[in-house]
Design an enzyme around this catalytic site. Structure first.
Site, short mmCIF file in Angstrom:
data_model
loop_
_atom_site.label_atom_id
_atom_site.label_comp_id
_atom_site.label_asym_id
_atom_site.label_seq_id
_atom_site.Cartn_x
_atom_site.Cartn_y
_atom_site.Cartn_z
N TYR A 130 76.32 -1.89 33.44
CA TYR A 130 77.06 -0.56 33.48
C TYR A 130 77.92 -0.63 32.11
O TYR A 130 77.07 -1.21 31.07
CB TYR A 130 78.28 -0.78 34.62
CG TYR A 130 79.24 0.61 34.74
CD1 TYR A 130 78.32 1.88 34.86
CD2 TYR A 130 80.46 0.76 34.84
CE1 TYR A 130 79.09 3.15 34.92
CE2 TYR A 130 81.19 1.72 34.94
CZ TYR A 130 80.41 2.96 35.13
OH TYR A 130 81.09 4.21 35.37
N ARG A 141 74.67 14.87 29.65
CA ARG A 141 75.76 14.41 28.77
C ARG A 141 75.99 12.87 29.29
O ARG A 141 76.82 12.52 30.05
CB ARG A 141 76.84 15.24 29.18
CG ARG A 141 78.23 14.94 28.47
CD ARG A 141 79.47 15.40 29.18
NE ARG A 141 79.77 14.71 30.27
CZ ARG A 141 80.39 13.48 30.45
NH1 ARG A 141 80.81 12.80 29.45
NH2 ARG A 141 80.67 12.90 31.42
N LYS A 180 75.06 2.55 38.15
CA LYS A 180 76.10 2.86 39.13
C LYS A 180 75.98 2.33 40.54
O LYS A 180 76.57 1.83 41.12
CB LYS A 180 76.41 4.48 39.19
CG LYS A 180 76.91 5.25 37.99
CD LYS A 180 78.42 4.99 38.02
CE LYS A 180 79.02 6.12 36.89
NZ LYS A 180 80.29 6.30 37.11
N GLU A 219 76.26 12.49 38.41
CA GLU A 219 76.68 11.97 37.36
C GLU A 219 76.33 12.25 35.78
O GLU A 219 75.02 12.75 35.68
CB GLU A 219 75.99 10.28 37.43
CG GLU A 219 76.71 9.31 36.36
CD GLU A 219 78.07 8.98 36.40
OE1 GLU A 219 78.65 9.03 35.41
OE2 GLU A 219 78.52 9.13 37.74
N ASP A 220 77.13 12.69 34.97
CA ASP A 220 76.95 12.89 33.49
C ASP A 220 76.10 14.13 33.41
O ASP A 220 75.21 14.29 32.69
CB ASP A 220 76.31 11.75 32.87
CG ASP A 220 77.11 10.58 32.53
OD1 ASP A 220 78.34 10.72 32.72
OD2 ASP A 220 76.93 9.54 32.35
N ASP A 251 81.24 12.22 40.05
CA ASP A 251 82.31 11.18 39.58
C ASP A 251 82.89 11.45 38.17
O ASP A 251 84.29 10.94 38.00
CB ASP A 251 81.31 9.99 39.50
CG ASP A 251 82.01 8.61 38.88
OD1 ASP A 251 83.01 8.54 39.70
OD2 ASP A 251 81.76 7.86 37.88
N ASP A 252 82.35 12.29 37.15
CA ASP A 252 83.10 12.40 36.01
C ASP A 252 84.24 13.34 36.09
O ASP A 252 85.38 13.23 35.49
CB ASP A 252 81.98 13.23 35.23
CG ASP A 252 80.86 12.67 34.81
OD1 ASP A 252 80.85 11.28 33.97
OD2 ASP A 252 79.67 12.94 35.16
N ASN A 276 83.71 6.41 26.89
CA ASN A 276 82.63 5.37 26.78
C ASN A 276 81.57 5.67 26.22
O ASN A 276 81.52 7.01 25.89
CB ASN A 276 82.15 5.06 28.24
CG ASN A 276 83.37 4.47 29.05
OD1 ASN A 276 83.91 3.33 28.72
ND2 ASN A 276 83.79 4.99 30.38
#
Length: 551
Positions: A146, A199, A217, A288-289, A311-312, A467
């Site tokens: 991760y 992203r 993840k 995600e992203d 999640d973001d 991150n």
């Protein structure tokens, strides 16, 4: 043949081994038993001979007993010495330590990426052993599978690709997705992590290579939440890329066209969601992203119809709330003082706005949970993006950021203006918390940190949460050396504690979504909830606080 997963061990292992994180092992009174209805049911295998050895779901390598070798036509296909899983792991770990350096491609290939390569090869041939190694060494290998290493993996995924893992739905598959989902061999899928690669972390548009984040993840869903690895599915939705480097790269594995937009883009995501929920009605989908432009729109579009969350937007918010409440406690103040905290937020993307919305709701609940409280809570935030302080004077302001835009007169009374720099905002506001979700490495410069020394708090908190590591707004060394020993520091990616001399240590807490999203997924799975509500996410964040400690 049985491929059972001891979920108690998986669920408690993360808490036991993450010693210097935001999770406090001392707060856990006793392990809880997490199981699903089919968590200990043996798998029926219709394969024989080499097909077994080439299937990472079922391959046990030299751990097959003689009885299993005879029954599955494996006799003579493996060395005769039967090894226990413990012996296999010991042999692998010896090789891993030896190969960490040898597996490097040269000075430009970091050691972390070499570790990922070796672990990935194990994942390709023996999933059971892979997850046993990950669970037993979660503190060491979570940063490999991760963040921060997964960012490097995604950047280089076209070159690292050896064996397909997960599913790929592309713009070229429009009209075919309903049949495509039946190409996946598992009859039951509990968790899907899906990305469009637009992203990835703070690295921007990585196109199809972003599937690496979905794989990473789900590794943590297995290791930390005990989800059956045969019932997880990483997904990449490839609608093109706007990364010119990838568009010109002959080795790029994705569609070499610019991204779909508008109604065309929505139509692809709609078709995907309809397809996966038609085949697996009880699946949970984690987005995600996705770039901010779509993150909020897709969340609002699907959250009341499907079991899904972003999640973001929501996971980051939950972890940030846990950290913010933990910081209040570390400052020696009662939790009810949280609505009095002055918070400067650097970053107004999906993660930043998600944190702002969650923090505002938490403050409002403490102030009476009415409209007046909700309106009052927003006055505790000052939001700075790439163009400076956001005020109502900003042209073409993003609608999701509008509720947090400062009034012009109010900003003027504080000596601030539209577009004021981060240094100016910190100097004038003197915040209790400086929260970074900007994805801009080094944004908390010496000047910004010097300005924070004027904070009215006895223990100002610095959260550099972007991150991967290179995108952290500052390092703990910079924070402690400039602001002082009394700060509270947390980061999204792991950093080592700082030696302050004279026996004093500057502790670097880690505030990462990995401490929340496995629990959200597992809780939704076990509860049977049809949607993932704000109340569930708030409860998860508040529960996380009980495991939080900030030094």
């Amino acid at each position: 043949m049985s491929n059972c997963w001891n979920q108690t061990r998986a669920a408690t292992s993360l808490i036991r081994r993450l010693k210097r994180s935001i999770i406090n092992p001392a707060a856990v009174a006793r392990p809880r038993c997490f199981t699903t209805a089919e968590g200990h049911r043996p798998s029926l295998v219709h394969k024989r001979s080499l097909d077994i050895l080439h299937d990472p779901w079922f391959n046990k390598g030299t751990a097959f007993s003689m009885t299993e070798r005879d029954r599955l036509d494996l006799r003579g296909l493996l060395p005769p010495n039967i090894m226990s899983p413990e012996q296999q792991i010991e042999r692998f770990m010896v090789d891993l330590k030896r190969l960490e350096v040898q597996a490097r491609d040269g000075p430009s290939d970091p050691n972390a990426l070499a570790k990922w390569r070796i672990l990935n090869r194990l994942h390709d041939r023996n999933e059971t052993m892979y997850y046993k190694v990950l669970i037993a060494n979660i503190e060491e290998y979570a940063p490999i599978v991760y963040t921060p290493t997964v960012g490097l993996v995604c950047q280089n995924y076209s070159g690292l690709f050896r064996r397909p893992r997960g599913m790929y739905f592309s713009a070229e598959d429009r009209g075919e997705m309903m049949s495509m989902v039946y190409n996946w061999p598992a009859d039951q899928v509990d968790m899907i992590v899906v990305t469009d690669g637009s992203r990835i972390l703070g690295l921007g548009d990585l196109g199809v290579q972003g599937i690496g984040i979905a794989i990473g993840k789900l590794d943590l869903y297995v290791a930390a939440a005990g989800i059956n690895p045969q019932r997880v599915l990483p997904v990449m939705i490839d609608v093109g890329t706007n990364n010119e480097k990838l568009l010109k790269d002959p080795l790029y594995l994705g569609l070499q066209q610019h991204r779909l937009d508008g109604d065309e883009y929505i139509a692809v995501i709609d078709e995907f969601m309809e397809a996966v929920f038609t085949r697996w009605p009880n699946v949970i989908v984690q987005f995600e992203d996705f770039q901010s432009k779509w993150a909020f729109k897709l969340l609002q579009r699907y959250r009341n119809t499907y079991r899904m969350f972003n999640d973001d937007v929501q996971g980051t918010a939950g972890v940030a709330i846990a950290g913010l409440l933990g910081a209040v406690r570390a400052q020696g103040r009662p939790m009810i003082d949280f609505p009095k905290q002055k918070i400067v937020v650097a970053g107004a993307g999906s993660a930043g706005i998600g944190v702002l919305n969650a923090a505002r709701k938490t403050m409002a609940r403490m102030l009476g949970n009415n409209e007046t409280a909700f309106d009052s809570a927003k006055s505790q935030f000052w939001v700075v993006d790439a163009n400076g302080l956001i005020t109502e004077e900003r042209e073409n302001i993003d609608p999701v950021a509008l509720p947090f835009a400062r009034k012009i007169k109010e900003a003027g009374r504080q000596g601030l203006r539209e577009g004021a720099s981060l240094v100016e905002v910190v100097e004038q506001v003197k915040p209790d918390v400086l929260l970074g979700l900007s994805a801009v490495g080094g944004l908390f410069s010496k000047e910004v940190l010097e300005a924070l020394k004027g904070s009215t708090s006895t223990r100002p908190a610095i959260f550099a949460m972007s991150n991967p590591t290179k995108n952290a707004e500052c390092t703990p060394e910079e924070a402690f050396s400039i602001v002082g020993d009394n700060i509270i520091f947390a980061s999204g990616s792991p950093f080592r504690d700082v030696n302050l001399g004279d026996g004093h240590v500057g502790h670097c807490n880690q505030g990462n979504n990995m401490y929340l999203f496995p629990g959200i997924g597992l809780g939704t799975l076990l509860s049977g909830s049809r949607i993932i509500s704000d109340g569930m996410l708030q409860a998860a964040a508040e529960r996380c606080v009980s495991f939080v400690f900030c030094f």
